[in-house]
Motif scaffolding. Structure first.
Motif, PDB file in Angstrom:
ATOM      1  N   HIS A 267     -16.992 -19.118  92.353  1.00  0.00           N
ATOM      2  CA  HIS A 267     -16.593 -19.160  93.759  1.00  0.00           C
ATOM      3  C   HIS A 267     -15.722 -17.954  94.120  1.00  0.00           C
ATOM      4  O   HIS A 267     -15.847 -17.391  95.211  1.00  0.00           O
ATOM      5  N   TRP A 268     -14.854 -17.551  93.212  1.00  0.00           N
ATOM      6  CA  TRP A 268     -13.989 -16.396  93.461  1.00  0.00           C
ATOM      7  C   TRP A 268     -14.810 -15.124  93.626  1.00  0.00           C
ATOM      8  O   TRP A 268     -14.557 -14.305  94.515  1.00  0.00           O
ATOM      9  N   THR A 271     -16.550 -15.244  97.024  1.00  0.00           N
ATOM     10  CA  THR A 271     -15.576 -15.030  98.098  1.00  0.00           C
ATOM     11  C   THR A 271     -15.214 -13.546  98.177  1.00  0.00           C
ATOM     12  O   THR A 271     -15.087 -12.983  99.279  1.00  0.00           O
ATOM     13  N   LEU A 323     -10.385 -19.320 105.848  1.00  0.00           N
ATOM     14  CA  LEU A 323     -10.779 -19.561 104.463  1.00  0.00           C
ATOM     15  C   LEU A 323     -11.816 -20.679 104.377  1.00  0.00           C
ATOM     16  O   LEU A 323     -12.769 -20.604 103.586  1.00  0.00           O
ATOM     17  N   SER A 326     -15.056 -19.246 105.402  1.00  0.00           N
ATOM     18  CA  SER A 326     -15.583 -18.410 104.323  1.00  0.00           C
ATOM     19  C   SER A 326     -16.228 -19.261 103.241  1.00  0.00           C
ATOM     20  O   SER A 326     -17.322 -18.959 102.741  1.00  0.00           O
ATOM     21  N   ASP A 327     -15.544 -20.360 102.870  1.00  0.00           N
ATOM     22  CA  ASP A 327     -16.112 -21.273 101.872  1.00  0.00           C
ATOM     23  C   ASP A 327     -17.437 -21.862 102.348  1.00  0.00           C
ATOM     24  O   ASP A 327     -18.399 -21.990 101.569  1.00  0.00           O
ATOM     25  N   TYR A 357     -16.411 -11.747 108.554  1.00  0.00           N
ATOM     26  CA  TYR A 357     -16.140 -12.557 107.368  1.00  0.00           C
ATOM     27  C   TYR A 357     -14.661 -12.506 106.979  1.00  0.00           C
ATOM     28  O   TYR A 357     -14.295 -12.904 105.869  1.00  0.00           O
TER      29      TYR A 357
END
Length: 425
Positions: A267-268, A271, A323, A326-327, A357
């Motif tokens: 996930h990092w 992102t 955030l 974004s997720d 974004y």
């Protein structure tokens, strides 16, 4: 669709209907009734679905509707007849399993003056060739207004809004040009409104999809907070419009599954691709580690490319942070457009850009992007907030052709940032 629009419009008009209240879940009949009203010079009244008896009666009284199009089991016929004697026509939209029953009979002492019929009977009573040609637009007067209702923070009907055709056309035009040319709706798209059509933002985007010749899927899974996986069962939409409640719920459930070190690393990386490189994550071995944890949207996952969501001003809907958005782009594989809507505005007041974004990291609600082309936002001094050369925070006033009466005060305080995006304080 053409035949339904024609025959229903002719029937309502022949019975003297002037204002038609539509109390239906998202459906073909909802849209067909709206167009029937426009073609046959009838005012459409779009009622929010799944309301209390008192709210339904209140909305009918405010709007002065003489006809109701609804489905059995959801409309309080007895209560309405007793409390609202102005009702003259009732059209039941009956499902296939119940159409063999006699829906035209009204119990004695109940609604004796109400003419009851069914949608199916209106269509079946005419021979098949009838109703295949819509009335010529050249011979029609200007299409009448469309009445909608705004839900307050207490989930009660707060305000009746009368949109002109000019308001609606302006909002549709603004959405057509709000995203890059190559990303606009096309015949290759399948559009799914997973939010109520009684919301002007959802309705405007649906009309944009119709104008763009996109395919459209309707189902009744479109309340305040439907489950996206259920709403997309049986179809593979490329574009959806949903609610903040739904996306917030989807985010919380999916985020809670990313507990392992590998899932967090994947996930990092995704992102970082979004926020720092400015591109949507591409398929890779590391990215695929989380695929089974993401919501399954549609029969063919990966088709979804665009998600629209609007925050209603002065409502209890949760504010989505940058955030969170974004997720959600990572979880759904689609770009997310976040808008601000208001009672007096058709469509959106403002909405984020297609390729925005950014994540500020402050954990607060996201900005809502710049105004769309049908609106203009002004700020006025209010209370302790004063407009200065370096501080643009104040009460929001919106103007433009999409606004009822041309101008409206939204009743909220916001800041206009240096990039012309708006954030609610």
């Amino acid at each position: 669709m053409t035949r339904q629009i024609n025959l229903v419009g002719q029937y309502i008009s022949s019975q003297g209907g002037k204002k038609v209240a539509v109390y239906l879940p998202n459906s073909v009949e909802f849209i067909a009734t709206l167009f029937a009203c426009s073609f046959y010079n009838i005012t459409a009244v779009l009622l929010p679905y799944d309301q209390s008896d008192a709210s339904i009666i209140s909305m009918l009284q405010q709007s002065g509707a003489d006809t109701v199009v609804t489905c059995p089991g959801t409309f309080p016929f007895d209560s309405v007849v007793k409390s609202y004697p102005a009702l003259r026509q009732l059209i039941w939209v009956v499902d296939e399993g119940s159409k063999h029953l006699d829906w035209n009979e009204v119990p004695k002492g109940m609604g004796g003056k109400v003419n009851v019929s069914t949608w199916q009977d209106i269509l079946n009573d005419q021979p098949q060739p009838a109703g295949t040609e819509l009335p010529s637009a050249d011979n029609q007067a200007a299409a009448p207004d469309v009445i909608m209702f705004w839900i307050s923070k207490n989930d009660s009907v707060e305000e009746m809004v009368r949109f002109t055709q000019g308001n609606l056309v302006s909002a549709i035009s603004a959405q057509l040009v709000a995203i890059p040319t190559k990303e606009r709706f096309s015949p290759a798209d399948l559009f799914l409104p997973a939010a109520p059509l009684s919301s002007s933002y959802t309705l405007i985007l649906t009309l944009v999809a119709l104008y763009s010749n996109a395919s459209i899927a309707f189902n009744s899974v479109a309340g305040a907070s439907p489950d996206l996986a259920l709403a997309t069962q049986g179809v593979s939409p490329t574009v959806i419009v949903t609610t903040p409640e739904t996306l917030s719920k989807t985010h919380i459930e999916t985020k809670g599954k990313l507990t392992s070190a590998l899932a967090s690393l994947s996930h990092w990386v995704q992102t970082r691709s979004l926020v720092q490189n400015g591109v949507m994550p591409v398929a890779s071995f590391l990215a695929s580690c989380n695929d089974s944890l993401y919501p399954r949207l549609g029969v063919e996952p990966g088709k979804l490319r665009l998600v629209y969501v609007a925050h209603p001003a002065n409502s209890n809907s949760p504010l989505l942070s940058e955030l969170t958005l974004s997720d959600l782009r990572i979880f759904t594989g689609a770009r997310v457009i976040y808008a601000l809507s208001a009672a007096q505005c058709a469509g959106a007041v403002a909405q984020t850009q297609f390729h925005d974004y950014r994540v500020s990291g402050n954990g607060k609600g996201s900005h809502f992007g710049p105004p769309v082309s049908s609106t203009e936002i002004l700020l006025r001094d209010t209370g302790s907030y004063k407009i200065t050369d370096d501080n643009y925070t104040g009460a929001v006033v919106v103007r433009g052709p999409a606004i009822v009466g041309g101008e409206a005060t939204l009743g909220l305080v916001a800041t206009i940032r240096d990039d012309n995006t708006i954030s609610v304080v």
